[in-house]
Enzyme design. Structure first.
Site, short mmCIF file in Angstrom:
data_model
loop_
_atom_site.label_atom_id
_atom_site.label_comp_id
_atom_site.label_asym_id
_atom_site.label_seq_id
_atom_site.Cartn_x
_atom_site.Cartn_y
_atom_site.Cartn_z
CD GLU A 1 21.75 57.85 47.93
OE1 GLU A 1 22.92 57.79 48.38
OE2 GLU A 1 21.29 57.03 47.13
CB CYS B 1 12.43 57.61 47.70
SG CYS B 1 13.30 56.83 49.06
CB CYS C 1 21.28 55.51 58.83
SG CYS C 1 19.97 54.64 59.73
CB CYS D 1 20.08 47.54 58.46
SG CYS D 1 18.73 48.09 59.53
CB CYS E 1 21.19 49.45 54.88
SG CYS E 1 20.69 51.11 54.40
N GLY F 1 18.49 57.19 56.40
CA GLY F 1 18.08 57.61 57.73
C GLY F 1 16.89 56.85 58.26
CD GLU F 2 13.81 54.35 61.81
OE1 GLU F 2 13.99 53.50 60.91
OE2 GLU F 2 12.68 54.68 62.22
CB SER G 1 10.01 53.08 55.56
OG SER G 1 10.58 51.81 55.71
CB SER H 1 12.28 47.59 57.74
OG SER H 1 12.10 48.73 56.92
CG LEU H 2 8.93 41.64 60.08
CD1 LEU H 2 8.88 42.36 61.42
CD2 LEU H 2 7.55 41.05 59.77
CG HIS H 3 14.29 43.48 56.42
ND1 HIS H 3 13.50 43.65 55.31
CD2 HIS H 3 14.83 44.70 56.67
CE1 HIS H 3 13.58 44.91 54.91
NE2 HIS H 3 14.37 45.56 55.72
CG ASN I 1 19.40 47.55 44.76
OD1 ASN I 1 20.26 47.31 43.92
ND2 ASN I 1 18.37 48.33 44.55
CB CYS J 1 18.80 52.70 50.97
SG CYS J 1 18.35 53.73 52.28
N1 SAH Z 1 15.20 53.40 58.23
C1 SAH Z 1 13.96 53.12 57.59
C2 SAH Z 1 13.80 53.72 56.22
C3 SAH Z 1 14.96 53.68 55.25
S1 SAH Z 1 15.30 52.22 54.39
C4 SAH Z 1 13.68 51.64 57.59
O1 SAH Z 1 14.52 50.88 58.06
O2 SAH Z 1 12.60 51.22 57.19
C5 SAH Z 1 13.92 51.81 53.39
C6 SAH Z 1 13.80 50.33 53.16
O3 SAH Z 1 14.84 49.84 52.29
C7 SAH Z 1 13.89 49.50 54.41
O4 SAH Z 1 12.96 48.46 54.39
C8 SAH Z 1 15.30 48.95 54.33
O5 SAH Z 1 15.45 47.83 55.15
C9 SAH Z 1 15.41 48.68 52.86
N2 SAH Z 1 16.78 48.55 52.34
C10 SAH Z 1 17.88 49.23 52.69
N3 SAH Z 1 18.94 48.84 51.96
C11 SAH Z 1 18.48 47.91 51.11
C12 SAH Z 1 19.10 47.13 50.08
N4 SAH Z 1 20.38 47.25 49.80
N5 SAH Z 1 18.30 46.26 49.40
C13 SAH Z 1 16.99 46.15 49.68
N6 SAH Z 1 16.36 46.85 50.61
C14 SAH Z 1 17.10 47.71 51.34
#
Ligand code: SAH
Length: 346
Positions: free
Chosen positions: A88, A101, A108, A112, A115, A160-161, A192, A215-217, A291, A334
């Site tokens: 998608e 995007c 993946c 995480c 996700c 995907g990463e 990303s 992506s730090l989080h 999300n 995602c």
């Molecule tokens: N694998 C890569 C790129 C894909 S995800 C990465 O980890 O960066 C793109 C971004 O969306 C990342 O920052 C990921 O952590 C975030 N993401 C994934 N699912 C999400 C969700 N449900 N709500 C908010 N951000 C999300």
């Protein structure tokens, strides 16, 4: 199966000279492919060549099978790959043009916690031509061509990463920025990553001026390990060091993504620690309100707390924005749409 959009102009030249074709043919076909044309529509080629290409190559690696249009104008696409896999992507309209995007893998394996893309694990990598194919199809769908592109910016933030599929992503960057093709500059492309440190060092050396997004989080290793398994392999310190190296070599500021998860990473303590971590480093922080994905049980931080979190960063002079949430009514997060599609099929 061979995919026509996988090939560079040089590679196509070699293939076509092997077919006994004149030199100009490769560029003609390369341009047609980047316009999103099928072989059957390349009517300026003789029929025998079209038939040969059709026999040997796939010309529609990412067929659009569904298009959802949100109230806010965001579009979501489901693509079917030549082997039946589904991926998608999202298209967002901004003042300056469209940002697309794209996905880099089917599924993946990063795991995480929040996700949707990772719920079924990794199925396979996408080839460079499949990553590119998503852009070629959508650009064509919304009326773009090579002289007037509609898609102006691309973010590798779909499923995907990207750095788990490093070589194909680099090939994709070379293809998409080729001046004979769709010609989108790496400056308009963001990659990303969840923070695969060795690849962050590698990309700094590629001499491709992309925007690196990490992506730090969470600013705490222990917490980060709980929501992002990759954190068990690389500490935050190592991730930040790799970001500093990226800046030193490329002189391009790094972007951080920080998805706010209710009660998990949205406290004042987290904001303070994040400030300490990023102080003085030329970067921008994108706060994203989670999300919510039903399978994960995690919830988004509310508006008020998100604003408070942002204010703490702002007060410390850190460049920060809360990313506008787009397309929430069409499964914008995602991997959500693909899962819904696969669920329906079972
Ligand atoms: N694998 C890569 C790129 C894909 S995800 C990465 O980890 O960066 C793109 C971004 O969306 C990342 O920052 C990921 O952590 C975030 N993401 C994934 N699912 C999400 C969700 N449900 N709500 C908010 N951000 C999300």
């Amino acid at each position: 199966m061979k995919i026509i959009s996988d090939y560079s102009l040089e590679q196509l030249s070699e293939i076509l000279s092997g077919f006994g074709e004149p030199k100009f043919r490769a560029r003609q076909i390369f341009r047609a492919v980047h316009q999103g044309k099928r072989f059957k529509d390349m009517t300026d080629l003789k029929i025998s060549l079209r038939e040969r290409l059709e026999k040997e190559f796939v010309d529609n690696p990412c067929e659009i099978i569904e298009e959802l249009i949100s109230k806010d104008g965001t579009r979501k696409y489901l693509f079917k790959l030549y082997d039946g896999n589904i991926i998608e992507g999202v298209l967002m309209k901004y003042k300056y043009g469209y940002t697309q995007c794209v996905s880099t893998q089917v599924g993946c394996r990063m795991g995480c916690a929040f996700c949707a893309s990772t719920l079924g694990g990794l199925v396979r990598n996408l080839s460079q031509g499949e990553i590119l194919g998503q852009v070629l199809e959508v650009n064509k769908r919304i009326g773009g061509n090579l002289d007037k592109r509609q898609v102006t910016n691309v973010v590798l933030m779909g499923s995907g990463e990207p750095f788990d599929n490093y070589d194909n992503v680099i090939n994709f960057l070379k293809l998409i920025s080729c001046s004979d093709g769709i010609n989108i500059s790496p400056r308009n492309i963001s990659i990303s990553t969840c923070g695969i440190v060795p690849k962050m060092f590698d990309i700094a050396k590629e001499n491709l001026p992309i925007n690196l997004t990490v992506s730090l989080h969470s600013p705490f290793d222990e917490k980060r390990k709980k929501i992002m398994p990759i954190a068990k392999a690389y500490s935050i310190k190592e991730v930040i060091n790799a970001c500093r190296n990226y800046f030193e070599i490329t002189k391009r500021r790094v972007y951080f993504e920080y998805s706010l998860i209710n009660g998990e990473n949205d406290t004042k303590e987290c904001a303070d620690k994040l400030c300490e971590l990023l102080r003085g480093f030329p970067c921008h922080v994108n706060l994203i309100k989670l999300n919510a994905v039903k399978e994960t049980g995690l919830k988004s931080t509310g508006d008020k707390r998100a604003q408070e979190f942002m204010k703490i960063l702002e007060d410390k002079g850190i460049s920060v924005t809360i990313r506008r949430s787009m397309g929430a009514d069409i499964e914008g997060a995602c991997g959500q749409l693909r899962r819904k599609f696969l669920d329906k099929k079972d």
